[in-house]
Write a protein that holds these residues in place. Structure first.
Motif, PDB file in Angstrom:
ATOM      1  N   ALA A   1      43.299  15.624  77.031  1.00 59.23           N
ATOM      2  CA  ALA A   1      44.450  14.793  77.406  1.00 59.23           C
ATOM      3  C   ALA A   1      45.731  15.360  76.810  1.00 59.23           C
ATOM      4  CB  ALA A   1      44.241  13.364  76.918  1.00 59.23           C
TER       5      ALA A   1
ATOM      6  N   CYS B   1      47.197   6.323  80.067  1.00 60.61           N
ATOM      7  CA  CYS B   1      46.523   5.404  79.148  1.00 60.61           C
ATOM      8  C   CYS B   1      47.442   5.023  77.987  1.00 60.61           C
ATOM      9  CB  CYS B   1      45.257   6.053  78.591  1.00 60.61           C
ATOM     10  SG  CYS B   1      44.124   6.571  79.897  1.00 60.61           S
TER      11      CYS B   1
ATOM     12  N   CYS C   1      38.532   8.627  77.321  1.00 58.52           N
ATOM     13  CA  CYS C   1      39.376   9.529  78.131  1.00 58.52           C
ATOM     14  C   CYS C   1      38.529  10.501  78.940  1.00 58.52           C
ATOM     15  CB  CYS C   1      40.355  10.296  77.245  1.00 58.52           C
ATOM     16  SG  CYS C   1      41.680   9.255  76.605  1.00 58.52           S
TER      17      CYS C   1
ATOM     18  N   ALA D   1      42.519  11.828  71.566  1.00 57.94           N
ATOM     19  CA  ALA D   1      42.372  12.000  73.017  1.00 57.94           C
ATOM     20  C   ALA D   1      42.528  13.471  73.419  1.00 57.94           C
ATOM     21  CB  ALA D   1      43.392  11.140  73.754  1.00 57.94           C
TER      22      ALA D   1
ATOM     23  N   MET E   1      47.701  10.164  77.176  1.00 61.04           N
ATOM     24  CA  MET E   1      47.444   9.026  76.271  1.00 61.04           C
ATOM     25  C   MET E   1      48.706   8.784  75.462  1.00 61.04           C
ATOM     26  SD  MET E   1      44.990   6.939  74.984  1.00 61.04           S
ATOM     27  CE  MET E   1      45.567   5.589  73.928  1.00 61.04           C
TER      28      MET E   1
END
Length: 213
Positions: A178, A7, A151, A173, A163
């Protein structure tokens, strides 16, 4: 490490600009908006404290949003296309998660070969004459913790997610489990340098590839 879901933030990560600040400059409110954006990105104030205020002052019409969409593409960060090509090849799932305006980010996503469904940003609404009406006040991306929320939705039970971004909202995140890469190639923020799992201040986004593949 290898990640299933990758992401990216948009402003100051994929493009060298902060979209809301550019819209503000266009209507003569540049300095005031830059201060608000910086305060939110540095974690000094909550995003929701500035989000509505900025849009209600700027009131961007459809014309401004089309102008901003072109600017996002024109100001692409070095290495972005190469990064997307390298990551698309192994069949990874790529997403853009941004507190920016979705209609302005979609053309950039198309330019990078990303489907609309993989762009998570804040929709704005226009009146019949194309003047500004409102924004999607229910969007999690218009408030703090929103990126973690997106997320969580994207993380498969067995998957892993990374991320990449330049601001305090991207660091959130981590709350979703993440791995977070701080990108300081456009704006170097101490809070991001401190909180990211890995940090790059290189001007090209290619610098992050080794940590994703």
């Amino acid at each position: 490490m290898s990640f299933d879901v990758i992401c990216f933030d948009c402003d100051s990560t994929l493009s060298k600009i902060e979209g809301i600040d550019e819209l503000a400059r266009r209507v003569g409110l540049g300095d005031e908006m830059s201060r608000l954006t910086d305060a939110a990105m540095n974690g000094e104030v909550l995003l929701e404290a500035v989000y509505e205020k900025r849009l209600s002052l700027i009131r961007p019409d459809r014309d401004s949003i089309n102008w901003l969409a072109d600017l996002y593409i024109e100001q692409l960060v070095d290495g972005v296309k190469e990064v997307f090509e390298a990551l698309t090849a192994p069949g990874k799932e790529l997403h853009i998660i941004s507190g920016g305006i979705r209609q302005a980010i979609l053309p950039l996503a198309r330019c990078l070969g990303l489907p609309e469904a993989q762009v998570h940003a804040v929709d704005i609404y226009f009146n019949a004459d194309d003047s500004y009406r409102d924004y999607d006040q229910s969007s999690p991306l218009a408030r703090s913790g929103g990126k973690a929320e997106i997320c969580r939705r994207l993380l498969k039970s067995q998957g892993s997610l990374v991320m990449i971004g330049d601001g305090k909202t991207d660091m959130e995140a981590k709350q979703a489990g993440a791995f977070v890469i701080g990108f300081g190639g456009v704006v170097d923020r101490p809070v991001v340098r401190e909180q990211a799992d890995f940090y790059s201040a290189e001007p090209s986004l290619v610098s992050i590839l080794a940590h994703i593949l």
